[in-house]
Write an enzyme that holds these catalytic residues in place. Sequence first.
Site, PDB file in Angstrom:
ATOM      1  N   LYS A 266       1.320 -17.464  18.663  1.00 35.71           N
ATOM      2  CA  LYS A 266       2.440 -17.095  17.790  1.00 35.71           C
ATOM      3  C   LYS A 266       3.795 -17.453  18.394  1.00 35.71           C
ATOM      4  O   LYS A 266       4.712 -17.847  17.679  1.00 35.71           O
ATOM      5  CB  LYS A 266       2.402 -15.593  17.471  1.00 35.71           C
ATOM      6  CG  LYS A 266       1.072 -15.075  16.950  1.00 35.71           C
ATOM      7  CD  LYS A 266       0.580 -15.774  15.702  1.00 35.71           C
ATOM      8  CE  LYS A 266      -0.902 -15.562  15.496  1.00 35.71           C
ATOM      9  NZ  LYS A 266      -1.711 -16.777  15.373  1.00 35.71           N
TER      10      LYS A 266
ATOM     11  N   GLU B 139       9.836  -8.189  16.813  1.00 37.23           N
ATOM     12  CA  GLU B 139      10.502  -8.597  15.565  1.00 37.23           C
ATOM     13  C   GLU B 139      11.031  -7.375  14.850  1.00 37.23           C
ATOM     14  O   GLU B 139      10.519  -6.264  15.031  1.00 37.23           O
ATOM     15  CB  GLU B 139       9.490  -9.286  14.621  1.00 37.23           C
ATOM     16  CG  GLU B 139       9.095 -10.680  15.035  1.00 37.23           C
ATOM     17  CD  GLU B 139       8.127 -11.327  14.056  1.00 37.23           C
ATOM     18  OE1 GLU B 139       7.620 -10.621  13.144  1.00 37.23           O
ATOM     19  OE2 GLU B 139       7.875 -12.533  14.207  1.00 37.23           O
TER      20      GLU B 139
ATOM     21  N   HIS C 277      -5.796  -5.463   6.897  1.00 38.75           N
ATOM     22  CA  HIS C 277      -5.664  -6.881   7.240  1.00 38.75           C
ATOM     23  C   HIS C 277      -6.822  -7.725   6.758  1.00 38.75           C
ATOM     24  O   HIS C 277      -6.964  -8.880   7.142  1.00 38.75           O
ATOM     25  CB  HIS C 277      -5.434  -7.066   8.740  1.00 38.75           C
ATOM     26  CG  HIS C 277      -4.234  -6.313   9.231  1.00 38.75           C
ATOM     27  ND1 HIS C 277      -2.958  -6.659   8.852  1.00 38.75           N
ATOM     28  CD2 HIS C 277      -4.117  -5.219  10.012  1.00 38.75           C
ATOM     29  CE1 HIS C 277      -2.105  -5.803   9.414  1.00 38.75           C
ATOM     30  NE2 HIS C 277      -2.783  -4.922  10.104  1.00 38.75           N
TER      31      HIS C 277
ATOM     32  N   ARG D  77      -6.654 -24.321   9.179  1.00 38.78           N
ATOM     33  CA  ARG D  77      -8.008 -24.490   8.649  1.00 38.78           C
ATOM     34  C   ARG D  77      -7.962 -24.416   7.130  1.00 38.78           C
ATOM     35  O   ARG D  77      -6.918 -24.080   6.553  1.00 38.78           O
ATOM     36  CB  ARG D  77      -8.888 -23.343   9.151  1.00 38.78           C
ATOM     37  CG  ARG D  77      -8.321 -21.995   8.707  1.00 38.78           C
ATOM     38  CD  ARG D  77      -9.236 -20.827   8.933  1.00 38.78           C
ATOM     39  NE  ARG D  77      -8.738 -19.640   8.248  1.00 38.78           N
ATOM     40  CZ  ARG D  77      -7.852 -18.790   8.742  1.00 38.78           C
ATOM     41  NH1 ARG D  77      -7.343 -18.997   9.943  1.00 38.78           N
ATOM     42  NH2 ARG D  77      -7.451 -17.752   8.037  1.00 38.78           N
TER      43      ARG D  77
HETATM   44  C1  MV4 Z   1       4.880  -8.278  10.019  1.00 40.16           C
HETATM   45  C2  MV4 Z   1       5.041  -7.209   9.106  1.00 40.16           C
HETATM   46  C3  MV4 Z   1       6.295  -6.655   8.982  1.00 40.16           C
HETATM   47  N1  MV4 Z   1       7.322  -7.132   9.714  1.00 40.16           N
HETATM   48  N2  MV4 Z   1       5.951  -8.713  10.727  1.00 40.16           N
HETATM   49  C4  MV4 Z   1       0.137  -8.492   9.725  1.00 40.16           C
HETATM   50  C5  MV4 Z   1      -0.786  -9.583  10.113  1.00 40.16           C
HETATM   51  C6  MV4 Z   1      -0.001 -10.556  10.878  1.00 40.16           C
HETATM   52  N3  MV4 Z   1      -0.369 -11.881  10.531  1.00 40.16           N
HETATM   53  C7  MV4 Z   1       1.416 -10.253  10.558  1.00 40.16           C
HETATM   54  N4  MV4 Z   1       1.441  -9.008   9.878  1.00 40.16           N
HETATM   55  C8  MV4 Z   1       2.606  -8.402   9.561  1.00 40.16           C
HETATM   56  N5  MV4 Z   1       3.703  -8.853  10.221  1.00 40.16           N
HETATM   57  C9  MV4 Z   1       7.131  -8.128  10.574  1.00 40.16           C
HETATM   58  N6  MV4 Z   1       8.168  -8.551  11.313  1.00 40.16           N
HETATM   59  C10 MV4 Z   1       3.944  -6.772   8.387  1.00 40.16           C
HETATM   60  C11 MV4 Z   1       2.720  -7.351   8.620  1.00 40.16           C
HETATM   61  C12 MV4 Z   1       1.647  -6.815   7.838  1.00 40.16           C
HETATM   62  C13 MV4 Z   1       0.991  -7.579   6.886  1.00 40.16           C
HETATM   63  C14 MV4 Z   1       1.299  -8.917   6.691  1.00 40.16           C
HETATM   64  C15 MV4 Z   1       0.646  -9.656   5.754  1.00 40.16           C
HETATM   65  C16 MV4 Z   1      -0.331  -9.061   4.985  1.00 40.16           C
HETATM   66  C17 MV4 Z   1      -0.676  -7.760   5.162  1.00 40.16           C
HETATM   67  C18 MV4 Z   1      -0.026  -7.004   6.112  1.00 40.16           C
HETATM   68  C19 MV4 Z   1      -0.367  -5.671   6.279  1.00 40.16           C
HETATM   69  C20 MV4 Z   1       0.286  -4.931   7.208  1.00 40.16           C
HETATM   70  C21 MV4 Z   1       1.283  -5.508   8.001  1.00 40.16           C
END
Ligand code: MV4
Length: 487
Positions: A115, A199, A234, A291
């Site tokens: 990341k 973040e 997730h 992918r």
């Molecule tokens: C975040 C966020 C809120 N703020 N980043 C969850 C999986 C990972 N790929 C990144 N994720 C998140 N990053 C910031 N700065 C909230 C999530 C997140 C989320 C993102 C996409 C789909 C579902 C989610 C469920 C909970 C939290």
Amino acid sequence: MKKILVANRGEIALRVMRTARKMGIATVAVYSEADRNAPHVRFADEAVLLGPAPSTESYLNVDKVLRAARDTGADAVHPGYGFLSENAEFARRVDTAGLTFIGPRPHAIEVMGNKLAAKETVGAYGIPMVPGVDEAVTDVEEAASIARRIGFPILIKAAAGGGGKGMRVVEAEDELDEQMKRAISEAASAFGDGSVFIEKYIAAPRHIEIQVLADTHGNCVHLFERDCSIQRRHQKVVEEAPSAVIGPALRRQMGEAAVRVAQSCDYVGAGTVEFLLDADQQFYFLEMNTRLQVEHPVTEMITGIDLVEQQIRVARGEALAFTQDELTIQGHAVELRVYAEDPLNNFLPSIGTLSTYVRPTEARVDDGFEEGMEVPIYYDPMIAKLITQGATREEAIARMLRAIDAYRIEGIETTLPFGRFVFSSDAFRSADFDTNFVKKHYQPEAIERGDRQIESVAALFAAYIYDRRARELTAPHPASVQWQRRR
Ligand code: MV4
């Protein structure tokens, strides 16, 4: 390219092989002892046993997969999703063996797999990013100063993480010390890399991802967005394309940003750029998946493009046969992932045999099962994807609800009733949702109510049958029948 080895199992192995066959390319399946009778094995032109059921001894074993490719004379390898699909070392070894890896180059997999490296690479290309840092933070004092600058709440993420693993929300400074220590030790034990970064926490975002496609001649297009906000811990449950909340201007902006992300790592093939979209319609780069994704069918439905065919063409060195301007959105598509999990029992895995398995006819069903098969416990619990399309979102949803009702699965519990709940809910139908949808709206009672309705219909029907049989027994006496009727 004459023969493709598909280094995967289940629905995606079948999905890839169908397109290969359509293109006149021979297919090789690999399988574990648990998958001896699996449909992907029977569908393939040839099949090679890798080893015992556990993935590390079969689908994740690079040496065994490469040996199978060599022994069968395959000239290309498609990794599907999961397993070795985002393993840069595997892609490299496929290259070294003189075979074509149907996917991006190892460099792109490597960069996007971390990341922090991804943020650093993408940063130079003017992609909007969540306020924060793109360097590993290990010092609590440093973390505190970053947090003060960007403001609480903040989110601590593992650099090597993904799928939400190792993430921690910190609401206020007095929790920071403890949460940092926890995040670092969690990341170290889960990923073997304790690097974390910070973040600003976006509280209720939508998860929007853009499909991109790049060839080896410098052409790159996007195939619009998918809205994947409906997730449970997730794990995606429902996806749709296009998003109901994105207009043409934002779509173009996000699409162009996704193409720049792909260009930043010299991307080749099909990839997905993930963004968070906040309530003010600001979007932020999250990560890139290198992918083919589980939810790719909704994009295929609205664009009419076979993404696996495009992956194969690009891997053969062909230039993309269309430009961005030639791509249009046709209607709306929705997808439901059907898992072997019990939505009434905290989504616990449901094991057993598919004693009844009848697919709906008026939906696309991507699956890897037949009636009578057992759902193996060793792999992903997803048993199928249901995909429907319509001229409008409403039409796609109505078709989905009919498909859910027509899908007959007995022997195990599935998330079909949960899907019925989502597609019937006002929040989903009005497109008023974010990534908190399941937490906010789902209680198991929502499903039990539905079941009780079915039970009461079944009870009525049983009473009717009972009554009719009782009449048959008393039929020799017309008077008695009349007496019953009068009642
Ligand atoms: C975040 C966020 C809120 N703020 N980043 C969850 C999986 C990972 N790929 C990144 N994720 C998140 N990053 C910031 N700065 C909230 C999530 C997140 C989320 C993102 C996409 C789909 C579902 C989610 C469920 C909970 C939290």
